[in-house]
Design a protein around this motif. Structure first.
Motif, PDB file in Angstrom:
ATOM      1  N   TYR A   1      26.027  51.676  -0.325  1.00  0.00           N
ATOM      2  CA  TYR A   1      25.302  50.502  -0.782  1.00  0.00           C
ATOM      3  C   TYR A   1      25.698  49.279   0.035  1.00  0.00           C
ATOM      4  O   TYR A   1      26.849  49.145   0.437  1.00  0.00           O
ATOM      5  N   ALA A   2      24.725  48.412   0.261  1.00  0.00           N
ATOM      6  CA  ALA A   2      25.004  47.172   0.998  1.00  0.00           C
ATOM      7  C   ALA A   2      25.672  46.200   0.041  1.00  0.00           C
ATOM      8  O   ALA A   2      25.058  45.726  -0.912  1.00  0.00           O
ATOM      9  N   ILE A   3      26.936  45.944   0.272  1.00  0.00           N
ATOM     10  CA  ILE A   3      27.698  45.086  -0.625  1.00  0.00           C
ATOM     11  C   ILE A   3      28.163  43.861   0.157  1.00  0.00           C
ATOM     12  O   ILE A   3      28.670  43.992   1.266  1.00  0.00           O
ATOM     13  N   THR A   4      27.971  42.691  -0.422  1.00  0.00           N
ATOM     14  CA  THR A   4      28.521  41.492   0.216  1.00  0.00           C
ATOM     15  C   THR A   4      29.331  40.732  -0.829  1.00  0.00           C
ATOM     16  O   THR A   4      29.343  41.106  -2.000  1.00  0.00           O
ATOM     17  N   ASP A   5      29.979  39.671  -0.386  1.00  0.00           N
ATOM     18  CA  ASP A   5      30.750  38.848  -1.312  1.00  0.00           C
ATOM     19  C   ASP A   5      29.826  38.362  -2.417  1.00  0.00           C
ATOM     20  O   ASP A   5      28.759  37.838  -2.129  1.00  0.00           O
ATOM     21  N   GLY A   6      30.229  38.551  -3.641  1.00  0.00           N
ATOM     22  CA  GLY A   6      29.395  38.063  -4.735  1.00  0.00           C
ATOM     23  C   GLY A   6      28.410  39.089  -5.276  1.00  0.00           C
ATOM     24  O   GLY A   6      27.643  38.782  -6.188  1.00  0.00           O
ATOM     25  N   SER A   7      28.407  40.305  -4.736  1.00  0.00           N
ATOM     26  CA  SER A   7      27.540  41.351  -5.292  1.00  0.00           C
ATOM     27  C   SER A   7      27.910  41.571  -6.754  1.00  0.00           C
ATOM     28  O   SER A   7      29.087  41.723  -7.092  1.00  0.00           O
ATOM     29  N   ARG A   8      26.905  41.611  -7.601  1.00  0.00           N
ATOM     30  CA  ARG A   8      27.197  41.798  -9.023  1.00  0.00           C
ATOM     31  C   ARG A   8      26.925  43.231  -9.466  1.00  0.00           C
ATOM     32  O   ARG A   8      26.099  43.923  -8.873  1.00  0.00           O
ATOM     33  N   GLY A   9      27.614  43.605 -10.536  1.00  0.00           N
ATOM     34  CA  GLY A   9      27.428  44.942 -11.089  1.00  0.00           C
ATOM     35  C   GLY A   9      26.133  45.014 -11.868  1.00  0.00           C
ATOM     36  O   GLY A   9      26.128  45.089 -13.095  1.00  0.00           O
ATOM     37  N   PHE A  10      25.018  44.964 -11.146  1.00  0.00           N
ATOM     38  CA  PHE A  10      23.700  44.963 -11.781  1.00  0.00           C
ATOM     39  C   PHE A  10      22.735  45.798 -10.937  1.00  0.00           C
ATOM     40  O   PHE A  10      22.716  45.687  -9.708  1.00  0.00           O
ATOM     41  N   ILE A  11      21.955  46.625 -11.618  1.00  0.00           N
ATOM     42  CA  ILE A  11      20.938  47.414 -10.924  1.00  0.00           C
ATOM     43  C   ILE A  11      19.621  47.274 -11.672  1.00  0.00           C
ATOM     44  O   ILE A  11      19.573  47.381 -12.906  1.00  0.00           O
ATOM     45  N   PHE A  12      18.566  47.014 -10.912  1.00  0.00           N
ATOM     46  CA  PHE A  12      17.227  46.938 -11.492  1.00  0.00           C
ATOM     47  C   PHE A  12      16.396  48.083 -10.924  1.00  0.00           C
ATOM     48  O   PHE A  12      16.332  48.283  -9.709  1.00  0.00           O
ATOM     49  N   ASN A  13      15.796  48.863 -11.850  1.00  0.00           N
ATOM     50  CA  ASN A  13      14.819  49.857 -11.421  1.00  0.00           C
ATOM     51  C   ASN A  13      15.384  50.900 -10.451  1.00  0.00           C
ATOM     52  O   ASN A  13      14.711  51.323  -9.515  1.00  0.00           O
ATOM     53  N   GLY A  14      16.649  51.286 -10.655  1.00  0.00           N
ATOM     54  CA  GLY A  14      17.269  52.227  -9.721  1.00  0.00           C
ATOM     55  C   GLY A  14      16.675  53.622  -9.816  1.00  0.00           C
ATOM     56  O   GLY A  14      16.224  54.033 -10.886  1.00  0.00           O
ATOM     57  N   ASP A  15      16.654  54.341  -8.711  1.00  0.00           N
ATOM     58  CA  ASP A  15      16.206  55.732  -8.769  1.00  0.00           C
ATOM     59  C   ASP A  15      17.323  56.559  -9.435  1.00  0.00           C
ATOM     60  O   ASP A  15      18.420  56.065  -9.669  1.00  0.00           O
ATOM     61  N   PRO A  16      17.025  57.834  -9.780  1.00  0.00           N
ATOM     62  CA  PRO A  16      18.019  58.606 -10.535  1.00  0.00           C
ATOM     63  C   PRO A  16      19.394  58.662  -9.868  1.00  0.00           C
ATOM     64  O   PRO A  16      20.418  58.469 -10.536  1.00  0.00           O
ATOM     65  N   GLN A  17      19.450  58.849  -8.565  1.00  0.00           N
ATOM     66  CA  GLN A  17      20.752  58.930  -7.894  1.00  0.00           C
ATOM     67  C   GLN A  17      21.515  57.612  -8.023  1.00  0.00           C
ATOM     68  O   GLN A  17      22.725  57.582  -8.232  1.00  0.00           O
ATOM     69  N   CYS A  18      20.758  56.540  -7.940  1.00  0.00           N
ATOM     70  CA  CYS A  18      21.342  55.215  -8.033  1.00  0.00           C
ATOM     71  C   CYS A  18      21.930  54.990  -9.432  1.00  0.00           C
ATOM     72  O   CYS A  18      22.992  54.385  -9.592  1.00  0.00           O
ATOM     73  N   VAL A  19      21.249  55.511 -10.440  1.00  0.00           N
ATOM     74  CA  VAL A  19      21.746  55.382 -11.814  1.00  0.00           C
ATOM     75  C   VAL A  19      23.038  56.197 -11.980  1.00  0.00           C
ATOM     76  O   VAL A  19      24.017  55.740 -12.571  1.00  0.00           O
ATOM     77  N   VAL A  20      23.040  57.389 -11.416  1.00  0.00           N
ATOM     78  CA  VAL A  20      24.241  58.232 -11.465  1.00  0.00           C
ATOM     79  C   VAL A  20      25.400  57.499 -10.779  1.00  0.00           C
ATOM     80  O   VAL A  20      26.520  57.457 -11.281  1.00  0.00           O
ATOM     81  N   ASP A  21      25.113  56.882  -9.631  1.00  0.00           N
ATOM     82  CA  ASP A  21      26.151  56.147  -8.899  1.00  0.00           C
ATOM     83  C   ASP A  21      26.658  54.940  -9.692  1.00  0.00           C
ATOM     84  O   ASP A  21      27.847  54.642  -9.673  1.00  0.00           O
ATOM     85  N   PHE A  22      25.744  54.269 -10.393  1.00  0.00           N
ATOM     86  CA  PHE A  22      26.133  53.117 -11.222  1.00  0.00           C
ATOM     87  C   PHE A  22      27.206  53.562 -12.229  1.00  0.00           C
ATOM     88  O   PHE A  22      28.227  52.900 -12.397  1.00  0.00           O
ATOM     89  N   PHE A  23      26.976  54.689 -12.875  1.00  0.00           N
ATOM     90  CA  PHE A  23      27.948  55.197 -13.851  1.00  0.00           C
ATOM     91  C   PHE A  23      29.240  55.622 -13.162  1.00  0.00           C
ATOM     92  O   PHE A  23      30.327  55.385 -13.666  1.00  0.00           O
TER      93      PHE A  23
END
Lengths: 279, 135
Positions: free
Chosen positions: A245-267
């Motif tokens: 994932y593209a992470i920069t300073d200030g990236s927040r722990g928030f996902i909108f409309n993630g695909d299934p893999q992205c949701v799995v990664d969030f957890f």
């Protein structure tokens, strides 16, 4: 520096899932399943992975206290059934012992000699999909504040609690933002509680993952969930970066409309606070 | 490392091992043979049963320090006999499948102490179903 505490049996950490089970969660996503079914499945797998990370041949070690707050209609309650339904938070050992059922599934694994074999594997289930009524998010976050502050009082030296909130809709019992602000201010000596939000949405729209600014989001409700989310601490930002994932300073722990893999990664990212101490 | 003098032929007189914390199981293993073979294995705590795996590795290495594919297969077979995967409760089965990890440092004193040979490895038995019973 915050978020440095080692996680051990004496100083476990707390992981709390706050799950929207309102009526709209029965909408069918592009993958052909309801959002509620998908969330229940990811939650079961996440608990399975958490328990496995604490299991050895001589038993399950209590590195984590885990709770699920489910909200729907006019109710906020424990997401666990049976023996676990009385309290919100339980040591992971108790969670491993009280499943709804254990199913048998098949998984493919490397046989160690260059081939693949199919293994029958026991798979525990704690949650079945539910979706009913309104979205009492404010009350749910109020209950979360109660739970998290009680836990922090009892564990002042621990790595602070992580709260993973999954919702698809607008709160139906008032503005949740101030509750989220209060929640993020609860702390242990090792830092403030972390609140990460997952906005599941079947409407058309681009997937937005770990954004740094609310201007990136085009609906008001997502912008509010963004403001409610904690910035990713350095070790989680690195873990998310390692996952691509593209992470920069200030990236927040928030996902909108993630695909299934992205949701799995969030957890996965949210439930990987630090490596445990007594290894 | 070159031996300083003839005393290097003497065997390691004592070896000690303690767990990181008093209430913990010690998952490390050490063994030596009369022929000058030494084996040391560090079992990883966050894995299913690294203590047994470490013990198997050091015992087998000191008995037979020729490390080959067959050697490893035999060690894995010995580890698998300790557990009947299919009858383990789900949380232990999942942990068993994830693996049991240990490092192995093997040292051989050869040529009257004028040479040493060592191997450093990190090993885990792969998950696989227990062999079915033949009727």
């Amino acid at each position: 520096m915050a978020y440095q505490a080692e996680i051990s049996r004496e100083n476990p950490t707390c992981i709390l899932f706050v799950i929207d089970q309102s009526g709209s969660m029965d909408e069918i996503s592009e993958a052909g399943r309801s959002k509620a079914a998908f969330v229940a499945d990811v939650l079961n797998k996440t608990l399975y992975t958490l328990v496995t990370s604490c299991s050895k041949s001589d038993g399950v070690r209590n590195y984590f206290d885990v709770g699920v707050i489910a909200y729907a209609g006019s109710q906020v309650r424990s997401g666990f059934g049976g023996a676990l339904s009385g309290d919100i938070v339980h040591p992971i050992h108790a969670i491993s012992e009280h499943t709804l059922r254990v199913e048998e599934r098949k998984k493919k694994v490397d046989d160690g000699a260059g081939g693949i074999v199919e293994l029958k594997t026991k798979f525990p289930v704690w949650f079945d999909p539910k979706s009913e009524g309104g979205t009492p998010m404010r009350a749910a976050l109020g209950r979360t504040i109660e739970t998290v502050s009680g836990w922090c009082e009892q564990h002042p030296r621990s790595y602070p609690p992580t709260i993973l909130h999954v919702t698809d809709g607008q709160s139906t019992d008032g503005a949740p933002e101030e509750m989220a602000d209060g929640l993020r201010q609860i702390s242990t000596k090792d830092g403030q509680a972390l609140l990460f939000n997952l906005h599941v949405n079947t409407a058309a729209g681009l997937e937005i993952v770990f954004p740094t600014a609310e201007a990136d989001l085009n609906d008001e409700y997502s912008r509010m969930l963004f403001r409610m989310s904690s910035p990713l601490p350095a070790h989680l930002a690195k873990f998310a970066g390692d996952k691509g994932y593209a992470i920069t300073d200030g990236s927040r722990g928030f996902i909108f409309n993630g695909d299934p893999q992205c949701v799995v990664d969030f957890f996965e990212i949210g439930t990987r606070p630090r490596l445990v101490a007594d290894r | 490392m070159r031996p300083a003098d003839s005393r290097s032929k003497s065997r390691l007189p004592l070896a000690f091992s303690v767990p990181k914390r008093e209430d913990q199981h010690n998952e490390d293993s050490f063994q030596r043979s009369a022929k000058g073979v030494y084996a040391l294995s560090d079992g990883a705590s966050v894995s299913f049963d690294s203590a047994s795996w470490a013990r198997i590795l050091v015992r087998r290495y000191t008995r037979d320090p020729e490390f080959t594919r067959e050697w490893l297969s035999a060690a894995i077979a010995e580890f698998r006999k300790l557990y009947d995967r299919d009858s383990l409760p789900w949380m232990q089965q999942a942990s068993f499948d994830k693996g049991s990890f240990a490092s192995l440092l093997g040292v051989r004193i050869a040529d009257g102490g004028r040479a040493t040979a060592s191997r450093r490895l990190f090993l885990s038995p792969p998950p696989r179903s227990s062999p079915r019973r033949r009727s």
